[in-house]
Design an enzyme around this catalytic site. Structure first.
Site, short mmCIF file in Angstrom:
data_model
loop_
_atom_site.label_atom_id
_atom_site.label_comp_id
_atom_site.label_asym_id
_atom_site.label_seq_id
_atom_site.Cartn_x
_atom_site.Cartn_y
_atom_site.Cartn_z
N GLU A 1 0.79 -1.23 0.00
CA GLU A 1 0.00 0.00 0.00
C GLU A 1 0.83 1.29 0.00
O GLU A 1 0.74 2.10 0.93
CB GLU A 1 -0.96 0.01 1.19
CG GLU A 1 -1.99 -1.10 1.15
CD GLU A 1 -3.07 -0.95 2.22
OE1 GLU A 1 -3.10 0.10 2.90
OE2 GLU A 1 -3.88 -1.87 2.37
N GLU B 1 -5.34 -8.48 0.74
CA GLU B 1 -5.99 -8.13 2.00
C GLU B 1 -7.47 -7.91 1.75
O GLU B 1 -7.85 -7.29 0.76
CB GLU B 1 -5.42 -6.84 2.64
CG GLU B 1 -4.05 -6.97 3.24
CD GLU B 1 -3.59 -5.70 3.93
OE1 GLU B 1 -4.46 -4.91 4.37
OE2 GLU B 1 -2.37 -5.48 4.02
#
Length: 507
Positions: free
Chosen positions: A200, A414
């Site tokens: 991320e 995720e």
């Protein structure tokens, strides 16, 4: 023509999304393991700082998250830190046992940079105890038939590099990250066949350098008066640029030195929500496209084309967006074997006038991103205010990536929801089961349409230190008692996954 084509593509997918905006699901979809391809991987994920603990043991150096949470506890919702976290450093065998018990075939974990290189670079020396820990973890996973998926960087920049040149704000970080990745490949690549360079990067730039609510906590004062330094108009783009180049250099090292012998794959884990237009107007549809350009496309487009998205080039004024040299662009193009996608929620995007004052990465898209439309949320809220549940977004994001970015191999790296921590042991998490069932059904739909999705990782295996919210929320399939020796208790959702995955064994 290229911009018009991709804008049209966004419109098509957005129109498909609008058919069930904010639709409420009355029941949990029924899933079978056989609904997914035989080689589809199911796993769970964690990250080093969130679960390992042992922050000051066995030669590990401090990271920016140690500094951010320990020196400034007021920046964390409950004043806590990750110095002990879920204590996976000492309890990793138990955690691997839980993965095996549930039936997961893979485990996504991250490597603590400062546990390997306490001062962040080769000059500071390699910490053999750190090498030993990850060797032990990897070997334990393999002994249970569980594939290791390793993330090289999950936000925990060594504090020494932050002190030396500003961490990812400094161009020097690119070479230091390359050296660190090289050490990981050399020591673990004979057994780790799936790597992610970064987790991320968008969150790093947004929350660490615009909002200032995550380490290193930099931003413009007008955004957050608690920030002591920073510039939300320039720093995020510099940091993002260095993150992209660091990724490219790491992939280059792997392909030049290790791929032929180790035969592994290297990707990156990108987070994004799906952005729907606030209304059906052309202006709001374009705003939704710009919102995607400044989030998912921000880091995906350079890896495909070697360039930033056109909307970013057009909107980031005054020379604030760095450019790639021809050599860098060539290095970046195709610098991935797969793409990891972290998906939790979605939003609406509304066209707004471009701002000329108090400019930041958040204002540059000229789009207002919100979880509500006319007072109605896009979906039910989990414990965290930002997590509004919209399962169809994961399908639309996967199809968007497929059609816009040359049909990449993808993993959901995720996906999950949280509940508030009450101080009581509560293992009945039916809402989490519903969340996973709905999202997995949408992943299955995307696969049936043609998305090349190879696996799914639940976030998270364990309740853990959830960054700026500390231990006030819980994402785990396994309850961790932070008041009693970090004891583990599988929740109802863990048993749901075990039942789902046991079908394969029965068949």
């Amino acid at each position: 023509m290229r911009t018009k084509y991709f804008s049209l593509l966004v419109f098509i997918i957005v129109l498909a999304s609008n058919e069930v905006i904010a639709k409420k699901h009355s029941s949990t979809p029924k899933l079978r393991r056989s609904d997914f391809p035989k080689d589809f991987i199911f796993g769970a994920a964690t990250s080093a700082y969130q679960v390992e603990g042992a922050a000051h043991e066995d030669g590990r150096g401090p990271s920016i998250w140690d500094t951010f949470s320990e020196k400034y506890p007021e920046k964390i919702k409950d004043g806590t830190n990750g110095s002990i976290a879920s204590d996976s450093y000492h309890l990793y065998k138990e955690d691997v046992g839980l993965l095996h018990q549930i039936g997961f075939g893979a485990y996504r974990f991250s490597i603590s940079w400062s546990r390997i290189l306490p001062r962040g670079n080769l000059k500071g020396g390699i910490n053999q105890a750190g090498i030993d820990y990850y060797n032990n973890l990897i070997n334990e996973l393999l002994s249970k038939g569980i594939k290791p998926f390793a993330t090289i960087f999950h936000w925990d920049t060594p504090q020494s590099l932050e002190d030396a040149y500003g961490g990812f704000f400094g161009a020097e970080i690119v070479n230091d990250f390359r050296d660190y990745a090289d050490i990981c490949f050399k020591n673990f690549g004979d057994r780790v066949k799936h790597w992610m360079t970064l987790n991320e990067p968008l969150t790093v730039v947004q929350q660490g350098y615009v909002a200032g609510v995550m380490a290193p906590g930099r931003c413009s004062k007008f955004t957050n008066p608690n920030c002591t330094a920073g510039n939300g108009a320039t720093e995020p783009y510099i940091v993002g640029h260095n993150l992209i180049l660091a990724h490219g250099e790491a992939v280059k090292v792997y392909r030049e030195k290790y791929k032929a012998s180790q035969k592994g794959q290297v990707g990156i884990a990108l987070n994004a929500g799906w952005n729907l237009p606030y209304t059906e107007s052309a202006e709001d549809r374009l705003a939704a496209a710009r919102a995607m350009a400044f989030t998912f496309d921000y880091f995906m487009e350079p890896l495909v084309t070697g360039k930033y998205p056109v909307d970013m080039v057009n909107n980031v004024k005054d020379g604030r967006l760095p450019t790639f040299t021809a050599k860098q662009s060539k290095m970046l193009k195709g610098s991935y074997d797969f793409i990891g996608i972290n998906y939790y929620s979605s939003s609406y995007a509304k066209d707004v006038p471009c701002s000329s004052e108090n400019v930041t990465l958040f204002s540059d898209p000229c789009a207002s991103v919100t979880g509500e439309r006319e007072g109605v949320p896009i979906g039910p809220k989990a414990a965290s205010d930002w997590l509004l549940i919209y399962p169809k977004g994961i399908r639309d994001l996967l199809l968007y990536a497929k059609y816009k970015f040359k049909d990449p191999v993808m993993y959901i790296t995720e996906n999950g929801r949280d509940e508030a921590s009450t101080g009581k042991i509560d293992l009945k998490d039916s809402e989490r089961i519903d969340y996973y069932a709905q999202h997995l059904k949408m992943v299955q739909d995307a696969i049936s349409i043609g998305a090349n999705v190879k696996g799914f990782f639940a976030w998270s295996l364990l309740d853990n230190f959830e960054w700026a919210t500390g231990y006030s929320v819980r994402f785990g399939l396994v309850y961790v008692d932070f008041n009693d020796g970090r004891k583990r208790y599988p929740k109802k959702s863990a048993k749901w996954f075990r039942k789902l995955l046991s079908e394969k064994k029965r068949n």
